[in-house]
Design a protein around this motif. Structure first.
Motif, short mmCIF file in Angstrom:
data_model
loop_
_atom_site.label_atom_id
_atom_site.label_comp_id
_atom_site.label_asym_id
_atom_site.label_seq_id
_atom_site.Cartn_x
_atom_site.Cartn_y
_atom_site.Cartn_z
N GLN A 143 0.82 -1.21 0.00
CA GLN A 143 0.00 0.00 0.00
C GLN A 143 0.86 1.26 0.00
O GLN A 143 1.91 1.30 0.63
CB GLN A 143 -0.91 0.01 1.22
CG GLN A 143 -1.90 -1.14 1.26
CD GLN A 143 -2.85 -1.13 0.09
OE1 GLN A 143 -3.44 -0.10 -0.23
NE2 GLN A 143 -2.99 -2.26 -0.56
N GLU A 144 0.37 2.28 -0.69
CA GLU A 144 1.03 3.59 -0.69
C GLU A 144 0.25 4.54 0.22
O GLU A 144 -0.94 4.71 0.06
CB GLU A 144 1.10 4.17 -2.11
CG GLU A 144 1.76 5.53 -2.15
CD GLU A 144 1.89 6.09 -3.56
OE1 GLU A 144 2.44 7.20 -3.70
OE2 GLU A 144 1.44 5.44 -4.52
N LYS A 145 0.95 5.14 1.17
CA LYS A 145 0.35 6.13 2.06
C LYS A 145 0.42 7.50 1.37
O LYS A 145 1.23 7.69 0.45
CB LYS A 145 1.10 6.18 3.40
CG LYS A 145 1.13 4.86 4.14
CD LYS A 145 -0.16 4.59 4.84
CE LYS A 145 -0.06 3.25 5.56
NZ LYS A 145 -1.04 3.01 6.53
N PRO A 146 -0.38 8.48 1.79
CA PRO A 146 -0.34 9.81 1.16
C PRO A 146 1.05 10.44 1.24
O PRO A 146 1.77 10.24 2.22
CB PRO A 146 -1.35 10.62 1.98
CG PRO A 146 -2.25 9.61 2.59
CD PRO A 146 -1.42 8.38 2.81
N MET A 147 1.39 11.21 0.19
CA MET A 147 2.70 11.84 0.12
C MET A 147 2.93 12.77 1.29
O MET A 147 2.02 13.46 1.74
CB MET A 147 2.86 12.62 -1.18
CG MET A 147 4.23 13.31 -1.29
SD MET A 147 4.38 14.38 -2.71
CE MET A 147 4.95 13.21 -3.90
N MET A 148 4.17 12.80 1.76
CA MET A 148 4.56 13.69 2.85
C MET A 148 5.28 14.88 2.24
O MET A 148 6.35 14.73 1.66
CB MET A 148 5.49 12.93 3.80
CG MET A 148 5.83 13.69 5.02
SD MET A 148 4.40 13.71 6.08
CE MET A 148 5.16 13.37 7.60
N ALA A 149 4.68 16.06 2.31
CA ALA A 149 5.29 17.28 1.79
C ALA A 149 5.83 18.07 2.97
O ALA A 149 5.06 18.63 3.76
CB ALA A 149 4.28 18.10 1.00
N TYR A 150 7.14 18.05 3.11
CA TYR A 150 7.75 18.77 4.23
C TYR A 150 7.70 20.26 3.97
O TYR A 150 8.00 20.72 2.87
CB TYR A 150 9.20 18.32 4.43
CG TYR A 150 9.30 16.91 4.92
CD1 TYR A 150 9.05 16.61 6.25
CD2 TYR A 150 9.63 15.87 4.07
CE1 TYR A 150 9.13 15.31 6.73
CE2 TYR A 150 9.72 14.57 4.53
CZ TYR A 150 9.47 14.30 5.85
OH TYR A 150 9.55 13.02 6.32
N PRO A 151 7.34 21.06 4.96
CA PRO A 151 7.29 22.52 4.77
C PRO A 151 8.70 23.08 4.64
O PRO A 151 9.67 22.48 5.08
CB PRO A 151 6.62 23.02 6.04
CG PRO A 151 6.90 21.98 7.06
CD PRO A 151 6.98 20.67 6.31
N SER A 152 8.79 24.25 4.03
CA SER A 152 10.09 24.89 3.91
C SER A 152 10.50 25.43 5.28
O SER A 152 9.68 25.64 6.15
CB SER A 152 10.05 26.02 2.89
OG SER A 152 9.11 26.98 3.29
N MET A 153 11.78 25.64 5.45
CA MET A 153 12.29 26.14 6.72
C MET A 153 11.98 27.62 6.86
O MET A 153 11.91 28.35 5.88
CB MET A 153 13.80 25.94 6.79
CG MET A 153 14.21 24.51 6.87
SD MET A 153 16.01 24.27 6.87
CE MET A 153 16.59 25.50 7.98
N LYS A 154 11.82 28.06 8.10
CA LYS A 154 11.65 29.48 8.35
C LYS A 154 12.97 30.19 8.07
O LYS A 154 14.03 29.64 8.34
CB LYS A 154 11.26 29.71 9.81
CG LYS A 154 9.89 29.20 10.17
CD LYS A 154 9.58 29.51 11.61
CE LYS A 154 8.23 28.94 11.99
NZ LYS A 154 7.92 29.18 13.39
#
Length: 160
Positions: A143-154
């Motif tokens: 199974q494929e879980k939803p993509m993880m989009a990491y936020p940009s750094m402050k």
């Protein structure tokens, strides 16, 4: 004629001595396998696929993971997170740093390791060794879980 017979015998014996990898479905008891794609929140931050292995029981003595393949890429980066959980980490081409005319600026870039044999969608192949002999296990319907989009750094040193 005798020469030809000897040549055939030697070629048959050498073919039979080729080390053949065996599929084994009993040595590693897997509870769940799933994967998740990820992408960094900044341009050039990279992207990849993480494959999660949850085992039913600890690996036997003398058994260790070698590499894991998904689609046409494989990795040897397999981290043990606890006694029954492992994560295999793959880097992909999406959101990678661009190549530069100045090769010194490309330091650290790694070429992707592509396999000639491409697995079908939803398959993962696990290669492992037991007492020096290599085996593999093909897992279906991963199974494929939803993509993880990491936020940009402050921004750092941001004075407001």
């Amino acid at each position: 004629m005798k020469f030809i017979i000897n040549l055939l015998l030697v070629s048959l014996l050498s073919c039979s001595s080729v080390k053949e990898m065996k599929q084994d479905t009993s040595m590693i008891k897997i509870q769940e396998v799933y994967f998740q794609k990820w992408v960094a929140g900044i341009q050039g931050g990279g992207s990849g696929i993480d494959v999660y292995l949850n085992l039913e029981e600890s690996l036997e003595e003398g058994v260790s993971f070698n590499r894991i393949q998904i689609k046409d890429i494989e990795t040897t980066v397999i981290q043990k997170t606890d006694d029954l959980k492992y994560v295999a980490r793959f880097k992909t081409d999406l959101n990678q740093l661009n190549l530069d005319k100045n090769t010194e600026k490309e330091y650290g870039n790694q070429a992707p390791q592509k396999k000639e044999i491409k697995l079908k969608e939803g398959q993962v192949k696990i290669y492992f060794t037991k007492n020096g002999q290599e085996f593999y296990k093909l897992i279906e319907n991963v199974q494929e879980k939803p993509m993880m989009a990491y936020p940009s750094m402050k921004p750092q040193n941001n004075e407001e």
